[in-house]
Design an enzyme around this catalytic site. Structure first.
Site, mmCIF file in Angstrom:
data_model
loop_
_atom_site.group_PDB
_atom_site.id
_atom_site.type_symbol
_atom_site.label_atom_id
_atom_site.label_comp_id
_atom_site.label_asym_id
_atom_site.label_seq_id
_atom_site.Cartn_x
_atom_site.Cartn_y
_atom_site.Cartn_z
ATOM 1 C CE1 TYR A 109 0.639 0.974 -3.202
ATOM 2 C CE2 TYR A 109 1.906 1.903 -1.392
ATOM 3 C CZ TYR A 109 1.853 1.355 -2.664
ATOM 4 O OH TYR A 109 2.994 1.197 -3.403
ATOM 5 N NE ARG B 98 5.378 3.646 5.104
ATOM 6 C CZ ARG B 98 6.698 3.741 4.865
ATOM 7 N NH1 ARG B 98 7.575 3.308 5.729
ATOM 8 N NH2 ARG B 98 7.128 4.261 3.748
ATOM 9 N N GLY C 112 -1.146 2.506 6.120
ATOM 10 C CA GLY C 112 -2.094 3.606 5.954
ATOM 11 C C GLY C 112 -1.488 4.776 5.202
ATOM 12 C CG ASN D 235 4.114 5.411 1.486
ATOM 13 O OD1 ASN D 235 4.414 4.517 2.264
ATOM 14 N ND2 ASN D 235 4.730 6.576 1.495
ATOM 15 N N GLY E 35 15.380 2.632 4.628
ATOM 16 C CA GLY E 35 15.043 1.932 3.396
ATOM 17 C C GLY E 35 16.255 1.773 2.504
ATOM 18 N NE ARG E 36 16.168 6.538 -0.317
ATOM 19 C CZ ARG E 36 16.345 7.854 -0.335
ATOM 20 N NH1 ARG E 36 16.723 8.447 -1.451
ATOM 21 N NH2 ARG E 36 16.135 8.581 0.749
#
Ligand SMILES: Cc1cc2nc3c(=O)[nH]c(=O)nc-3n(C[C@H](O)[C@H](O)[C@H](O)COP(=O)(O)O)c2cc1C
Length: 367
Positions: free
Chosen positions: A186, A234, A182, A184, A327-328
């Protein structure tokens, strides 16, 4: 590194499912599926490393949910038919073999789709040119195309796509849980966003209306997978095509969004900001993870955003997060948890891994 990281290694239970620690891999799109959306052997090896490296939870990249408008990227994996769903089985087995919890992230790209083999055009809440530019590392170029405003039937189809794909993720692929994307920028976030959604029907207008598609999607997924499967959502303010967006209603919007997800029965809420610990709004005050905990106290809060900084990850657990997602830092250290527990230095993230295309590289698999 001699700080006490033991709280990151405490187990937690989410909707009756035991998760062995508080460290999770964040969802990351790596465009390494086949052209027709099946997960590959490279992806199996890629995901297995995170579980072997000690992550308690491994989330997949965003998986597209229907054969209409959901696909966002060329070589993105899907969960829309038997063949795609079966292709996830070895990935899930690899994750579970190390005792990690496997979450499938379900995603509909909506107006910022930049590669869809099923449809030429895109759809979104309103016919408004998306901000920003397509991502070149996902095979994009130039601006996004102008989307068509979704019809009622297309909205119903999108909701159904989420529900059926979630069902396949659990029943065929064997995932433990599903996360509805939900965030970022999109589709669901487009509906949530004031400037992208200028609808005058029940899907637009007040925040309560703009969050409706996320809630209806959640309810449909819940109805499809049942009460015992952990289902989360999310949520973010920032977007891949608009990093600095803030909710105009500030904390009142947070209350509506997190409060209604709590009421609908979300088992977890995954919040993401560039730096998770920063105040959510320019006026200062609580962070987004604190607000998620405040308005959805029974949901597990997954917090994301530069939490490879271990002091910040530990602080996040005191600040309302139940799990931190990385993440990274996980791309640089697929064995991040093991490094912490064995006091081995963490590697810095090298962005060249993601270039020129963000597909999984053999050099990563050798790490
Ligand atoms: C290569 C890459 C791909 C990503 N793809 C997704 C995705 O598919 N779904 C999603 O929710 N977030 C995605 N994200 C965002 C990450 O989940 C996360 O929010 C972001 O990397 C910030 O967390 P970090 O500071 O720990 O890296 C992606 C990030 C990266 C670097």
């Amino acid at each position: 590194m001699d700080i006490d990281t033991s709280t990151l290694f405490a187990p937690i239970v989410i909707n009756g499912h035991a998760v062995k620690n508080r460290l999770s891999v964040a969802p990351m799109t790596r465009v390494t599926a086949t052209q027709d959306g099946r997960a590959t052997e490279t992806m199996t090896r890629y995901y297995e490393r995170f579980a072997r490296g000690g992550f308690g939870t491994v989330s997949t990249e965003g998986i597209y949910t229907d054969q209409a408008f959901a696909q966002g990227y060329i070589h993105q994996p899907g969960m829309t038919d038997e063949a795609q769903s079966n292709s996830w089985k070895p990935i899930v087995s690899g994750i579970k073999a190390h005792g990690a919890f496997a979450i499938a992230q379900m995603m509909h790209a909506g107006a910022i789709s930049q590669g869809n083999r099923f449809r030429d055009g895109t759809v979104g809440p309103s016919a408004i040119q998306p901000k920003g530019k397509q991502m070149t590392f996902y095979h994009g170029k130039d601006r996004y195309v102008l989307p068509a405003a979704m019809t009622e039937e297309q909205i119903a189809d999108a909701i159904n796509g989420f529900a059926e794909s979630a069902g396949r993720a659990i029943e065929i692929a064997g995932f433990d849980a599903v996360e509805i994307h939900g965030a970022n920028g999109y589709l669901l976030d487009q509906f949530m966003t004031d400037y992208a959604n200028i609808r005058t029907d029940e899907w637009g207008g007040a925040t309560e209306n703009r969050v409706r598609l996320t809630l209806e999607t959640f309810k449909a997924v819940r109805a499809r997978v049942g009460a015992k499967v952990p289902v989360g959502v999310r949520i973010s303010q920032g977007k891949v095509n608009d990093f600095d967006h803030k909710w105009a209603g500030a904390e009142r919007d947070a209350e509506i969004i997190f409060g209604s997800l709590a009421e609908a029965g979300a088992d977890f809420i995954h919040v993401t900001e560039y730096e998770a610990w920063k105040p959510a709004f320019p006026s200062g005050g609580p962070s987004l993870m604190q607000l998620a905990k405040r308005y959805a106290p029974k949901a597990a809060v997954l917090a994301n955003g530069s939490l490879h900084k271990v002091e910040q990850a530990l602080a996040a657990l005191d600040d309302g997060a139940d799990i931190v997602t990385i993440g990274r830092g996980a791309l640089a250290n697929p064995d991040f948890p093991r490094r912490l527990s064995e006091h081995v230095a963490l590697r810095d993230f090298d962005p060249t891994i993601l270039g020129p295309i963000a597909n999984v590289k053999e050099t990563e698999l050798a790490m």
